[in-house]
Design a protein around this motif. Structure first.
Motif, PDB file in Angstrom:
ATOM      1  N   THR A  72      70.609   5.749  25.287  1.00 48.07           N
ATOM      2  CA  THR A  72      72.000   5.446  25.603  1.00 48.07           C
ATOM      3  C   THR A  72      72.546   6.550  26.493  1.00 48.07           C
ATOM      4  O   THR A  72      72.450   7.736  26.154  1.00 48.07           O
ATOM      5  CB  THR A  72      72.853   5.359  24.319  1.00 48.07           C
ATOM      6  OG1 THR A  72      72.310   4.359  23.456  1.00 48.07           O
ATOM      7  CG2 THR A  72      74.297   5.023  24.659  1.00 48.07           C
ATOM      8  N   LYS A  73      73.101   6.145  27.621  1.00 47.84           N
ATOM      9  CA  LYS A  73      73.752   7.119  28.507  1.00 47.84           C
ATOM     10  C   LYS A  73      75.161   7.372  27.981  1.00 47.84           C
ATOM     11  O   LYS A  73      75.857   6.436  27.581  1.00 47.84           O
ATOM     12  CB  LYS A  73      73.798   6.573  29.934  1.00 47.84           C
ATOM     13  CG  LYS A  73      74.059   7.633  30.993  1.00 47.84           C
ATOM     14  CD  LYS A  73      74.044   7.013  32.382  1.00 47.84           C
ATOM     15  CE  LYS A  73      72.689   6.446  32.745  1.00 47.84           C
ATOM     16  NZ  LYS A  73      71.735   7.474  33.181  1.00 47.84           N
ATOM     17  N   ILE A  74      75.544   8.631  27.944  1.00 48.37           N
ATOM     18  CA  ILE A  74      76.851   8.989  27.393  1.00 48.37           C
ATOM     19  C   ILE A  74      77.642   9.852  28.379  1.00 48.37           C
ATOM     20  O   ILE A  74      77.076  10.565  29.195  1.00 48.37           O
ATOM     21  CB  ILE A  74      76.717   9.751  26.052  1.00 48.37           C
ATOM     22  CG1 ILE A  74      75.865  11.028  26.228  1.00 48.37           C
ATOM     23  CG2 ILE A  74      76.125   8.849  24.978  1.00 48.37           C
ATOM     24  CD1 ILE A  74      75.778  11.892  24.958  1.00 48.37           C
ATOM     25  N   THR A  89      77.993  14.256  31.364  1.00 48.73           N
ATOM     26  CA  THR A  89      77.144  13.124  31.003  1.00 48.73           C
ATOM     27  C   THR A  89      75.847  13.607  30.350  1.00 48.73           C
ATOM     28  O   THR A  89      75.499  14.786  30.409  1.00 48.73           O
ATOM     29  CB  THR A  89      76.812  12.265  32.234  1.00 48.73           C
ATOM     30  OG1 THR A  89      76.302  13.113  33.273  1.00 48.73           O
ATOM     31  CG2 THR A  89      78.035  11.529  32.740  1.00 48.73           C
ATOM     32  N   GLY A  90      75.140  12.664  29.758  1.00 55.79           N
ATOM     33  CA  GLY A  90      73.872  12.989  29.118  1.00 55.79           C
ATOM     34  C   GLY A  90      73.211  11.727  28.600  1.00 55.79           C
ATOM     35  O   GLY A  90      73.640  10.610  28.902  1.00 55.79           O
ATOM     36  N   THR A  91      72.165  11.897  27.792  1.00 56.41           N
ATOM     37  CA  THR A  91      71.408  10.777  27.247  1.00 56.41           C
ATOM     38  C   THR A  91      71.094  11.034  25.786  1.00 56.41           C
ATOM     39  O   THR A  91      70.615  12.113  25.427  1.00 56.41           O
ATOM     40  CB  THR A  91      70.075  10.598  28.007  1.00 56.41           C
ATOM     41  OG1 THR A  91      70.336  10.461  29.402  1.00 56.41           O
ATOM     42  CG2 THR A  91      69.334   9.357  27.513  1.00 56.41           C
ATOM     43  N   PRO A 123      69.262  14.905  34.704  1.00 57.60           N
ATOM     44  CA  PRO A 123      68.226  14.403  33.799  1.00 57.60           C
ATOM     45  C   PRO A 123      68.439  12.958  33.371  1.00 57.60           C
ATOM     46  O   PRO A 123      67.476  12.199  33.218  1.00 57.60           O
ATOM     47  CB  PRO A 123      68.318  15.349  32.594  1.00 57.60           C
ATOM     48  CG  PRO A 123      68.915  16.600  33.138  1.00 57.60           C
ATOM     49  CD  PRO A 123      69.841  16.174  34.239  1.00 57.60           C
ATOM     50  N   SER A 124      69.693  12.551  33.166  1.00 58.99           N
ATOM     51  CA  SER A 124      69.949  11.183  32.713  1.00 58.99           C
ATOM     52  C   SER A 124      69.496  10.145  33.736  1.00 58.99           C
ATOM     53  O   SER A 124      69.137   9.022  33.377  1.00 58.99           O
ATOM     54  CB  SER A 124      71.439  10.992  32.405  1.00 58.99           C
ATOM     55  OG  SER A 124      72.231  11.199  33.558  1.00 58.99           O
ATOM     56  N   THR A 161      71.798  16.915  27.555  1.00 54.89           N
ATOM     57  CA  THR A 161      72.967  17.035  28.422  1.00 54.89           C
ATOM     58  C   THR A 161      72.551  17.146  29.889  1.00 54.89           C
ATOM     59  O   THR A 161      71.477  17.673  30.210  1.00 54.89           O
ATOM     60  CB  THR A 161      73.819  18.252  28.041  1.00 54.89           C
ATOM     61  OG1 THR A 161      74.977  18.309  28.892  1.00 54.89           O
ATOM     62  CG2 THR A 161      73.039  19.559  28.187  1.00 54.89           C
ATOM     63  N   ASP A 162      73.421  16.654  30.767  1.00 55.77           N
ATOM     64  CA  ASP A 162      73.239  16.853  32.209  1.00 55.77           C
ATOM     65  C   ASP A 162      73.870  18.165  32.669  1.00 55.77           C
ATOM     66  O   ASP A 162      73.748  18.520  33.851  1.00 55.77           O
ATOM     67  CB  ASP A 162      73.882  15.704  32.995  1.00 55.77           C
ATOM     68  CG  ASP A 162      73.106  14.400  32.885  1.00 55.77           C
ATOM     69  OD1 ASP A 162      71.898  14.443  32.583  1.00 55.77           O
ATOM     70  OD2 ASP A 162      73.721  13.336  33.091  1.00 55.77           O
ATOM     71  N   TYR A 163      74.573  18.838  31.799  1.00 56.51           N
ATOM     72  CA  TYR A 163      75.355  20.040  32.125  1.00 56.51           C
ATOM     73  C   TYR A 163      76.589  19.656  32.963  1.00 56.51           C
ATOM     74  O   TYR A 163      76.689  18.541  33.503  1.00 56.51           O
ATOM     75  CB  TYR A 163      74.554  21.087  32.885  1.00 56.51           C
ATOM     76  CG  TYR A 163      73.356  21.673  32.208  1.00 56.51           C
ATOM     77  CD1 TYR A 163      73.442  22.279  30.962  1.00 56.51           C
ATOM     78  CD2 TYR A 163      72.106  21.668  32.836  1.00 56.51           C
ATOM     79  CE1 TYR A 163      72.326  22.852  30.350  1.00 56.51           C
ATOM     80  CE2 TYR A 163      70.991  22.240  32.244  1.00 56.51           C
ATOM     81  CZ  TYR A 163      71.102  22.827  31.003  1.00 56.51           C
ATOM     82  OH  TYR A 163      69.996  23.393  30.412  1.00 56.51           O
ATOM     83  N   GLU A 164      77.494  20.595  33.086  1.00 49.44           N
ATOM     84  CA  GLU A 164      78.702  20.383  33.889  1.00 49.44           C
ATOM     85  C   GLU A 164      78.350  20.223  35.371  1.00 49.44           C
ATOM     86  O   GLU A 164      77.604  21.022  35.932  1.00 49.44           O
ATOM     87  CB  GLU A 164      79.652  21.581  33.725  1.00 49.44           C
ATOM     88  CG  GLU A 164      80.925  21.470  34.552  1.00 49.44           C
ATOM     89  CD  GLU A 164      81.766  22.733  34.538  1.00 49.44           C
ATOM     90  OE1 GLU A 164      82.797  22.763  35.240  1.00 49.44           O
ATOM     91  OE2 GLU A 164      81.385  23.700  33.837  1.00 49.44           O
ATOM     92  N   GLY A 165      78.869  19.176  35.998  1.00 45.03           N
ATOM     93  CA  GLY A 165      78.758  19.009  37.439  1.00 45.03           C
ATOM     94  C   GLY A 165      77.414  18.520  37.938  1.00 45.03           C
ATOM     95  O   GLY A 165      77.191  18.472  39.143  1.00 45.03           O
TER      96      GLY A 165
END
Length: 425
Positions: A72-74, A89-91, A123-124, A161-165
């Protein structure tokens, strides 16, 4: 456990190879998911903003759901290093395999190593495609899937996590201690809010990361007591953590990863714009071109374009960028803010580091262990003794991550099973 972990790693490598060959362009995620609302909804850090199914490149239907996981993408609320609210964002990955250890299914927040600074490196996105490529040299493989899948196949849920930005608007605040720690800890809160998962809202948690991710996990574990005290953190794995950013920037200069200096400077400028006029006075046109280019690149392209170059070629004075930053008090204060080890983790930590690491100096992992040990933390410091192999190519930086997999995965499983943590303090 060891054979199981290595089998999982092998499956993951096969998945990456398959992705490099067959990933269809149609699987790329719509860009609009990464656009946050014009005003973030009121709420607490870690609150979900939105989510949607995320089709994994390698996914096989099964009686317990997709194998090895349903993703699930978040998008969730977090805050930057100055306390301003941001959308990250993240997964979340729900494993199909059962958790056979003690208690409820655990959750690991995995912080990835260096992917780059362009939004395409998130990464997502790579979970969906396996590989990102734009002509002629922009290429990125989702290499962290090796370790994510190893955890999943052991029945451990994972949030990345995709991290900030990274993916979302704005510049990725690369190796910013607080911004990355917040993104990691808030990814746990967001995952625990998702409906229809097998993890409890207050269940056991682990932190995981290597290189950039090792620094993020290390920062998160020492900030957790003040930033996210409610989380049931059982343990942390931090591999090759860049605990002293200034020293890392100095060592990486002239290696294949010289371009990551651009990521770090872009991240500093994004979070601390007051540094811009000071840096503008020091860098030459070539330095400006390097900063502009790396802002939109993944790590392989940065290596191909700027690898083995000396940062002294980017400055007006002919000094290295590290030397320039060292004589700018404002820059030094910012770099000092990024040092990890000033606070005390309240849960056990495994630090792995290669003695011949050619990117992140070995002494940083060693000193971080000493700092935390001196504060009473339970730290296991594990040394990889691989001799130097083509210094500057990052081989001695990357290899300990792979070789150390049985120890790192076993350490995490033991923490969830309440096995007494080892410590060689």
């Amino acid at each position: 456990m060891k054979s199981r972990a290595w089998w999982a790693a092998g499956v993951s490598v096969a998945a990456l190879v398959m992705g490099a060959v067959t990933a269809p362009a149609a699987m790329a995620e719509p860009a609009d998911f990464y656009t946050p609302p014009s005003e973030l909804p009121a709420g607490a850090n870690g609150d979900l903003i939105k989510s949607e199914p995320s089709p994994l490149l390698l996914s096989v239907p099964g009686s317990n759901g997709a194998w090895p996981a349903t993703a699930t993408k978040i998008m969730y609320r977090s805050e930057d290093a100055k306390g301003a609210p941001v959308a990250v964002t993240g997964t979340y990955l729900e494993p199909s395999n059962p958790w056979t250890g003690q208690g409820a299914r655990p959750l690991v927040a995995a912080a990835v190593g260096t992917h780059g600074q362009g939004d395409q490196c998130a990464p997502s996105k790579l979970f969906n495609t396996g590989i990102e490529y734009q002509f002629p040299t922009d290429v990125m493989v989702g290499y962290e899937s090796i370790w994510v899948n190893t955890l999943l196949l052991n029945g451990i849920a994972v949030v990345v996590t995709d991290y900030e930005g990274l993916g979302t608007p704005g510049d990725h605040t690369y190796v910013n201690r607080e911004a990355e720690a917040h993104a990691v800890l808030d990814s746990v809160r967001a995952a625990q809010q998702l409906p229809n998962t097998s993890i409890p809202a207050d269940g056991p948690v682990g932190l995981w990361g290597y290189s950039q991710g090792g620094g993020a996990a290390a920062a998160a574990t020492e900030l957790k007591p003040s930033y996210a005290p409610e989380l049931d953190l059982k343990g942390t794995y931090a591999g090759a953590p860049p605990a002293d950013l200034a020293a890392t920037l100095q060592q990486v200069d002239g290696t294949f990863l010289t371009g990551v200096i651009g990521y770090a400077l872009n991240g500093i400028l994004a979070q601390y714009p007051e540094v811009q006029p000071l840096l503008d006075a020091e860098i030459n046109d070539r330095g400006r071109q390097m900063l502009a280019a790396t802002k939109n690149q993944c790590v392989a392209e940065s290596g191909l374009q700027f690898g083995f170059q000396q940062s002294s070629s980017f400055t007006n004075s002919g000094e290295s960028l590290s030397a320039v930053l060292a004589r700018l008090p404002m820059a030094q204060a910012i770099l000092d803010e990024q040092k990890i080890g000033k606070l005390t983790p309240e849960s056990p930590v495994l630090i792995q580091h290669g003695r011949s690491d050619d990117i992140v100096p070995f002494g940083q992992g060693q000193q971080l262990a000493r700092d935390w040990c001196g504060k009473g933390a339970a730290v296991q410091f594990s040394v990889n003794e691989l001799p130097p192999i083509i210094p500057g190519m990052a081989i001695n930086h990357a290899t300990p991550y792979l070789v150390g997999t049985p120890e790192s995965v076993g350490y995490m499983i033991d923490r969830f099973n309440n096995v007494p943590a080892p410590s060689n303090c």
